[in-house]
Design a protein around this motif. Structure first.
Motif, PDB file in Angstrom:
ATOM      1  N   PHE A  88       2.068  -7.996   8.719  1.00  0.00           N
ATOM      2  CA  PHE A  88       1.047  -9.103   8.807  1.00  0.00           C
ATOM      3  C   PHE A  88       0.114  -9.010  10.097  1.00  0.00           C
ATOM      4  CE2 PHE A  88      -0.305 -13.372   9.970  1.00  0.00           C
ATOM      5  CZ  PHE A  88      -1.012 -13.823   8.494  1.00  0.00           C
ATOM      6  N   ASN A  89       1.020  -8.857  11.026  1.00  0.00           N
ATOM      7  CA  ASN A  89       0.403  -9.091  12.458  1.00  0.00           C
ATOM      8  C   ASN A  89      -0.788  -7.916  12.679  1.00  0.00           C
ATOM      9  OD1 ASN A  89       1.399 -11.022  13.554  1.00  0.00           O
ATOM     10  ND2 ASN A  89       3.322  -9.985  14.263  1.00  0.00           N
ATOM     11  N   CYS A  90      -0.403  -6.585  11.863  1.00  0.00           N
ATOM     12  CA  CYS A  90      -1.285  -5.452  11.939  1.00  0.00           C
ATOM     13  C   CYS A  90      -2.874  -5.627  11.460  1.00  0.00           C
ATOM     14  CB  CYS A  90      -0.682  -4.184  11.718  1.00  0.00           C
ATOM     15  SG  CYS A  90      -0.305  -4.081   9.688  1.00  0.00           S
ATOM     16  N   LEU A 136       7.397  -4.828   2.165  1.00  0.00           N
ATOM     17  CA  LEU A 136       6.528  -5.780   1.750  1.00  0.00           C
ATOM     18  C   LEU A 136       4.837  -4.939   1.699  1.00  0.00           C
ATOM     19  CD1 LEU A 136       5.721  -8.548   0.874  1.00  0.00           C
ATOM     20  CD2 LEU A 136       5.520  -9.252   3.208  1.00  0.00           C
ATOM     21  N   ARG A 137       4.674  -4.400   2.574  1.00  0.00           N
ATOM     22  CA  ARG A 137       3.381  -3.572   3.061  1.00  0.00           C
ATOM     23  C   ARG A 137       3.157  -2.647   1.948  1.00  0.00           C
ATOM     24  NH1 ARG A 137       3.931  -0.105   7.788  1.00  0.00           N
ATOM     25  NH2 ARG A 137       5.270   1.178   6.049  1.00  0.00           N
ATOM     26  N   ASP A 138       4.206  -1.932   1.374  1.00  0.00           N
ATOM     27  CA  ASP A 138       4.306  -0.958   0.710  1.00  0.00           C
ATOM     28  C   ASP A 138       4.171  -1.268  -0.837  1.00  0.00           C
ATOM     29  OD1 ASP A 138       3.835   0.833   2.911  1.00  0.00           O
ATOM     30  OD2 ASP A 138       5.994   1.403   2.993  1.00  0.00           O
ATOM     31  N   GLY A 139       4.874  -2.406  -0.995  1.00  0.00           N
ATOM     32  CA  GLY A 139       4.822  -2.987  -2.501  1.00  0.00           C
ATOM     33  C   GLY A 139       5.970  -2.611  -2.774  1.00  0.00           C
ATOM     34  N   GLU A 140       7.161  -2.373  -2.280  1.00  0.00           N
ATOM     35  CA  GLU A 140       8.578  -2.269  -2.830  1.00  0.00           C
ATOM     36  C   GLU A 140       9.224  -3.522  -2.937  1.00  0.00           C
ATOM     37  OE1 GLU A 140      10.738   1.240  -1.245  1.00  0.00           O
ATOM     38  OE2 GLU A 140       9.293   1.124   0.373  1.00  0.00           O
ATOM     39  N   ILE A 141       8.715  -4.618  -2.350  1.00  0.00           N
ATOM     40  CA  ILE A 141       9.173  -6.072  -2.604  1.00  0.00           C
ATOM     41  C   ILE A 141       7.555  -6.797  -2.738  1.00  0.00           C
ATOM     42  CG2 ILE A 141      11.327  -5.915  -1.645  1.00  0.00           C
ATOM     43  CD1 ILE A 141      10.020  -7.389   0.743  1.00  0.00           C
ATOM     44  N   ASP A 142       7.749  -7.812  -3.376  1.00  0.00           N
ATOM     45  CA  ASP A 142       6.404  -8.466  -3.871  1.00  0.00           C
ATOM     46  C   ASP A 142       6.130  -9.862  -2.525  1.00  0.00           C
ATOM     47  OD1 ASP A 142       5.922  -7.257  -6.393  1.00  0.00           O
ATOM     48  OD2 ASP A 142       7.814  -8.311  -6.908  1.00  0.00           O
ATOM     49  N   ALA A 143       7.351 -10.263  -2.252  1.00  0.00           N
ATOM     50  CA  ALA A 143       7.028 -11.347  -1.257  1.00  0.00           C
ATOM     51  C   ALA A 143       8.249 -11.186  -0.244  1.00  0.00           C
ATOM     52  CB  ALA A 143       7.004 -12.654  -1.909  1.00  0.00           C
ATOM     53  N   SER A 173      -3.588  -5.228   8.140  1.00  0.00           N
ATOM     54  CA  SER A 173      -3.812  -4.022   7.246  1.00  0.00           C
ATOM     55  C   SER A 173      -4.563  -4.623   5.996  1.00  0.00           C
ATOM     56  CB  SER A 173      -2.671  -3.230   7.102  1.00  0.00           C
ATOM     57  OG  SER A 173      -1.604  -3.945   6.086  1.00  0.00           O
ATOM     58  N   GLY A 174      -4.381  -5.800   5.822  1.00  0.00           N
ATOM     59  CA  GLY A 174      -4.886  -6.301   4.537  1.00  0.00           C
ATOM     60  C   GLY A 174      -3.888  -6.415   3.270  1.00  0.00           C
ATOM     61  N   LYS A 175      -2.734  -5.559   3.681  1.00  0.00           N
ATOM     62  CA  LYS A 175      -1.634  -5.348   2.713  1.00  0.00           C
ATOM     63  C   LYS A 175      -0.865  -6.794   2.588  1.00  0.00           C
ATOM     64  CE  LYS A 175      -2.736  -1.312   0.852  1.00  0.00           C
ATOM     65  NZ  LYS A 175      -3.056  -1.164  -0.501  1.00  0.00           N
ATOM     66  N   VAL A 176      -0.699  -7.332   3.766  1.00  0.00           N
ATOM     67  CA  VAL A 176       0.350  -8.415   3.624  1.00  0.00           C
ATOM     68  C   VAL A 176      -0.504  -9.771   3.886  1.00  0.00           C
ATOM     69  CG1 VAL A 176       2.255  -9.669   4.655  1.00  0.00           C
ATOM     70  CG2 VAL A 176       2.169  -7.149   4.358  1.00  0.00           C
ATOM     71  N   ARG A 177      -0.265 -10.938   3.287  1.00  0.00           N
ATOM     72  CA  ARG A 177      -0.847 -12.353   3.508  1.00  0.00           C
ATOM     73  C   ARG A 177       0.039 -13.388   3.390  1.00  0.00           C
ATOM     74  NH1 ARG A 177      -2.262 -14.579  -1.122  1.00  0.00           N
ATOM     75  NH2 ARG A 177      -2.512 -13.613  -3.054  1.00  0.00           N
ATOM     76  N   ARG A 178      -0.450 -14.599   3.710  1.00  0.00           N
ATOM     77  CA  ARG A 178       0.393 -15.500   3.370  1.00  0.00           C
ATOM     78  C   ARG A 178      -0.175 -16.195   2.066  1.00  0.00           C
ATOM     79  NH1 ARG A 178      -0.340 -17.024   9.107  1.00  0.00           N
ATOM     80  NH2 ARG A 178       1.672 -17.308  10.071  1.00  0.00           N
ATOM     81  N   LEU A 179       1.338 -16.724   1.346  1.00  0.00           N
ATOM     82  CA  LEU A 179       1.017 -17.473   0.276  1.00  0.00           C
ATOM     83  C   LEU A 179       0.075 -18.641   0.342  1.00  0.00           C
ATOM     84  CD1 LEU A 179       1.605 -17.927  -2.819  1.00  0.00           C
ATOM     85  CD2 LEU A 179       3.510 -19.085  -2.076  1.00  0.00           C
ATOM     86  N   PHE A 180       0.233 -19.255   1.400  1.00  0.00           N
ATOM     87  CA  PHE A 180      -0.611 -20.441   1.681  1.00  0.00           C
ATOM     88  C   PHE A 180      -1.431 -20.237   2.996  1.00  0.00           C
ATOM     89  CE2 PHE A 180       3.291 -22.282  -0.280  1.00  0.00           C
ATOM     90  CZ  PHE A 180       2.582 -22.856  -1.282  1.00  0.00           C
ATOM     91  N   PRO A 181      -2.601 -19.687   2.974  1.00  0.00           N
ATOM     92  CA  PRO A 181      -3.295 -19.548   4.139  1.00  0.00           C
ATOM     93  C   PRO A 181      -3.791 -20.883   4.970  1.00  0.00           C
ATOM     94  CG  PRO A 181      -4.185 -17.990   2.246  1.00  0.00           C
ATOM     95  CD  PRO A 181      -3.031 -19.256   1.699  1.00  0.00           C
TER      96      PRO A 181
END
Length: 330
Positions: free
Chosen positions: A191-193, A174-181, A195-203
């Motif tokens: 998400f915990n780290c 997920l972080r690397d874009g190999e899957i989208d969600a 990095s800005g690469k992973v976020r929630r669909l519903f913040p």
């Protein structure tokens, strides 16, 4: 007559603690309780039937009912419930800004038959018109490689399912874009780290989940409690005995949450949250028993069928020990 010696595998929830620590004794049972993480309990019970009684994924239990041996029978006690809008994570660069953007995307889930993804897929279909078969699912370990389905499943041809590689993890993909969600129960480490690469669909998931409950009355059930079928068939009274004891344990938890002399949880505004939950969901906001949960169960059983996991849509009455359908919930 000596008490029946049984074992139970379950996590250390506040609502089950009275039974787990022995302060509440099921009638006629000498119970040995093992406090285990849910994944371990499920794996050991589904694969090896190591316990006489166990917490169980609702989805895995429903799938097991279509196996020839029908190894378990459930009681309508629900140790785990969870609104799952918060459990949809997306890659920040995948162009997913609203639910309909998931259509056509690569979606990870540790196991297709996991209860959390079943609820997520169902809610996305019902509420946001994201068809279950409009994406490709990638299954495997979230944080460690080589996770497989706990139960073998056969899906219809319209469901596209692919295992990830033996060295891959869904969190990293997920972080690397190999899957989208990612649809999952546990928050991914990427998400915990932050990095800005992973976020929630519903913040703003809390408001969305409250609205969902206000409109539907559904507080999703994740886990139930099962008894090995041979134990139940030889001792039909066990179902009622365990059900009664677990409900007594949960009643004590309600009392603890209402206590104002001193906080029994390490949450500074626990009382405010408790009063808010009571105001929005009623005094019994974590209901057990069959009738109070019929709509939630009917909805989940429809999802299980629509998603190819159940061979037919079960009636909710079919999945519990008959003695517990109208059992008195203390």
């Amino acid at each position: 007559m000596a008490d029946l010696r049984l074992t139970m595998g379950c996590w250390d929830y506040d609502r089950t603690r009275g039974v787990m620590d022995g302060s509440i004794k099921p009638d006629g049972i000498n119970l040995t309780s093992l406090n285990l993480p849910v994944e371990e309990t499920f794996f050991r019970m589904l694969r090896y039937r190591e316990f006489d009684i166990a917490e169980m994924s609702l989805s895995s239990y429903v799938v097991s009912l279509f196996k020839p041996e029908r190894a378990f029978v459930a009681i309508p006690f629900f140790p785990s419930r969870y609104f799952r809008h918060s459990s949809i994570y997306v890659n920040a660069d995948a162009g997913i800004n609203e639910p309909k953007d998931l259509i056509g995307k690569r979606i990870g889930c540790p196991e297709y038959q996991m209860t959390a993804p079943v609820w997520i897929r169902g809610v996305l279909s019902d509420e946001y018109n994201v068809p279950v078969d409009s994406v490709t699912y990638y299954t495997g370990g979230e944080e460690s490689p080589n996770r497989s389905e706990k139960l073998k499943i056969q899906l219809p041809d319209n469901i596209k399912l692919e295992p990830i590689g033996p060295e891959k993890t869904l969190a990293a993909m997920l972080r690397d874009g190999e899957i989208d969600a990612l649809y999952t129960a546990r928050k991914p480490s990427t998400f915990n780290c932050r990095s800005g690469k992973v976020r929630r669909l519903f913040p703003d998931y809390v408001g969305i989940e409250r609205d969902y409950y206000a409109r539907t009355g559904i507080f999703p059930i994740m886990h139930t409690v099962v008894i090995r079928r041979e134990i139940y068939e030889n001792n039909r009274w066990v179902a009622q005995s365990i059900f009664k004891a677990l409900n007594q344990s949960q009643r004590k938890t309600y009392q603890d949450l209402r206590e104002t002399a001193a906080l029994k949880t390490m949450l500074p505004w626990a009382m405010a949250h408790f009063e808010e939950a009571e105001g929005e969901m009623g005094a019994d906001f974590w209901p057990n028993g069959f009738e109070k949960n019929r709509k939630v169960l009917d909805t989940f059983l429809r999802y299980s069928y629509e998603q190819g996991l159940s061979k037919r849509q079960l009636d909710a009455e079919e999945i519990f020990a008959p003695e517990t359908l109208d059992a008195f919930v203390i």
